[in-house]
Design a protein around this motif. Structure first.
Motif, short mmCIF file in Angstrom:
data_model
loop_
_atom_site.label_atom_id
_atom_site.label_comp_id
_atom_site.label_asym_id
_atom_site.label_seq_id
_atom_site.Cartn_x
_atom_site.Cartn_y
_atom_site.Cartn_z
N ILE A 85 -66.72 -62.32 -40.87
CA ILE A 85 -65.28 -62.35 -40.27
C ILE A 85 -64.95 -60.94 -40.06
O ILE A 85 -63.74 -60.77 -39.52
CB ILE A 85 -64.39 -62.81 -41.39
N LEU A 86 -65.72 -59.97 -40.32
CA LEU A 86 -65.47 -58.28 -39.97
C LEU A 86 -66.40 -57.65 -39.09
O LEU A 86 -67.58 -57.77 -39.83
CB LEU A 86 -64.94 -57.84 -41.15
N TYR A 87 -66.32 -57.49 -37.85
CA TYR A 87 -67.45 -56.56 -37.36
C TYR A 87 -66.80 -55.07 -37.19
O TYR A 87 -65.66 -54.95 -36.84
CB TYR A 87 -67.88 -57.08 -35.79
N PHE A 121 -71.76 -51.22 -27.77
CA PHE A 121 -71.51 -52.81 -27.56
C PHE A 121 -71.37 -53.05 -28.94
O PHE A 121 -72.05 -52.52 -30.05
CB PHE A 121 -72.92 -53.44 -27.05
N VAL A 122 -70.61 -54.18 -29.22
CA VAL A 122 -70.46 -54.93 -30.62
C VAL A 122 -70.90 -56.21 -30.33
O VAL A 122 -70.46 -57.03 -29.66
CB VAL A 122 -69.20 -54.65 -31.26
N GLU A 123 -71.83 -56.91 -31.16
CA GLU A 123 -72.55 -57.86 -31.11
C GLU A 123 -71.89 -59.07 -31.92
O GLU A 123 -71.85 -58.67 -33.34
CB GLU A 123 -74.07 -58.10 -31.45
N LEU A 124 -71.22 -60.04 -31.72
CA LEU A 124 -70.74 -60.92 -32.27
C LEU A 124 -71.43 -62.36 -32.31
O LEU A 124 -71.62 -62.75 -31.11
CB LEU A 124 -69.26 -61.33 -31.88
N CYS A 125 -71.87 -62.92 -33.49
CA CYS A 125 -72.77 -63.94 -33.53
C CYS A 125 -72.08 -65.36 -34.10
O CYS A 125 -71.42 -65.21 -35.20
CB CYS A 125 -73.93 -63.70 -34.38
#
Length: 373
Positions: free
Chosen positions: A346-348, A357-361
């Motif tokens: 729930i937190l990146y 870049f930020v990777e959201l899965c």
């Protein structure tokens, strides 16, 4: 004794009575000679032969007479000869018989609703009649008969009179069209009777019974109602009732011994037998008082996300007078399984200048089986 020879010449004639010439006998020629010699013992007795005809007609006792008169060819007939008796009667006793009966012992089947009547025939089957003979025709229901008087047919009693010119009589019996489904042919009996004291007595009534059969014209309809069912996979009872019932016709006259067999079975479509539902094929017996059936179908709750699935309920019968309609019901199973999909966390966190870049899965959460649709 006054004459040396005393000869007497007479003439004999037949006189018609109830017997007729030449049907019953052959008459003498007019003034047939009859010769007596009162002295010569050999010719004091003279006989006449008259031929009797065997006519094969039932006619009772008949008679004719014979008379003797003085020979018209003799001028001087002896005055002391008296003709007494000068006539005699001859009775002819009948040896014939007549047989009256049905010309066949089975009539029909008459088709209900199409054949409004059935005709049976009563006839003089042997011999010939010279006088009238009356027999009584009657419809009846015997122990082995299945038809009902005045429901399936109209009761009938009738006197039938035969004579020399009437040798065959047709009798029409009214057949009624009911609304009751009767699986087998129905029968009733036609009978002939005659008062034994009636004359002439040499009358045989045989065959004196005949069976009349009626074929039913009703078509009974059996089918599913309703034809669409929807049941959730996770119903509390884990089962759903599918109802098959009689849509038309009347089975009130059909006993359990003559039940109509209807086979029911499930057919897969997108649902799978065993894993999605369970139903064992069976035969249902329909008869009077047993016209509605409730069929429990087990619905299985699985953990597969699969969407709505369908299977069919089918019905059929081998009886040609039964219409299966509707013959199919559709059952839809709605899926209660969901697919939980969410972010892995729930937190990146991304560091500026370090993480370009930020990777959201997103993932499927938990132990869920998926079926491709």
């Amino acid at each position: 004794a006054f004459y040396e020879r005393f000869e007497v010449s007479l003439a004999a004639n037949t006189i018609r009575g109830t017997a007729v010439d030449p049907g019953d006998y052959i008459a003498l020629e007019a003034n047939n000679d009859v010769f007596f010699d009162l002295i010569d013992d050999a010719i004091r007795r003279t006989c006449i032969e008259i031929e009797i005809i065997n006519d094969n007609l039932l006619e009772g006792i008949e008679f004719f007479s014979i008379e003797v008169v003085p020979d018209p060819n003799v001028v001087n007939f002896p005055s002391n000869v008296r003709l007494d008796p000068d006539a005699t009667f001859v009775e002819i006793l009948d040896d014939d018989f007549v047989r009256i009966g049905f010309n066949q012992t089975q009539y029909g089947p008459a088709l209900e609703g199409t054949d409004n009547t059935v005709t049976v025939y009563v006839a003089v089957l042997e011999g010939a009649l010279q006088r009238s003979v009356t027999v009584t025709f009657e419809t009846t229901v015997l122990g082995s008969d299945t038809a009902t008087a005045d429901v399936d047919f109209d009761s009938l009693t009738r006197e039938l009179t035969f004579d020399a010119s009437t040798t065959v009589i047709a009798v029409e019996i009214t057949i009624n069209d009911d609304t009751i489904f009767e699986l087998f042919l129905e029968t009733f009996t036609a009978s002939l009777t005659r008062d034994p004291d009636d004359t002439p007595t040499d009358v045989i009534v045989y065959p004196n019974v005949a069976t009349v059969s009626i074929e039913d014209n009703e078509v009974v309809t059996i089918g599913y109602d309703p034809v669409l069912y929807t049941v959730a996979e996770n119903v509390p009872t884990a089962s759903e009732d599918v109802t098959i019932h009689l849509l038309a016709g009347d089975l009130s006259g059909l006993p359990s011994s003559a039940a109509i067999p209807v086979g029911v079975a499930a057919q897969i479509y997108t649902a799978t037998a065993g894993s999605d539902f369970s139903f064992a094929a069976r035969t249902l017996n329909f008869f009077g008082g047993n016209t509605i059936f409730t069929l429990p179908v087990t619905i299985n709750d699985d953990s597969i996300t699969e969407g709505p699935e369908v299977f069919f309920m089918l019905a059929d019968t081998t009886d040609g007078r039964v219409l299966i309609s509707p013959e199919q019901a559709n059952v839809t199973i709605t899926d209660d399984d969901i697919v939980p999909i969410g972010f892995e966390q729930i937190l990146y966190t991304a560091t500026e200048g370090e993480d370009p870049f930020v990777e959201l899965c997103a993932v499927v959460i938990g132990n869920v089986q998926l079926e491709r649709q």
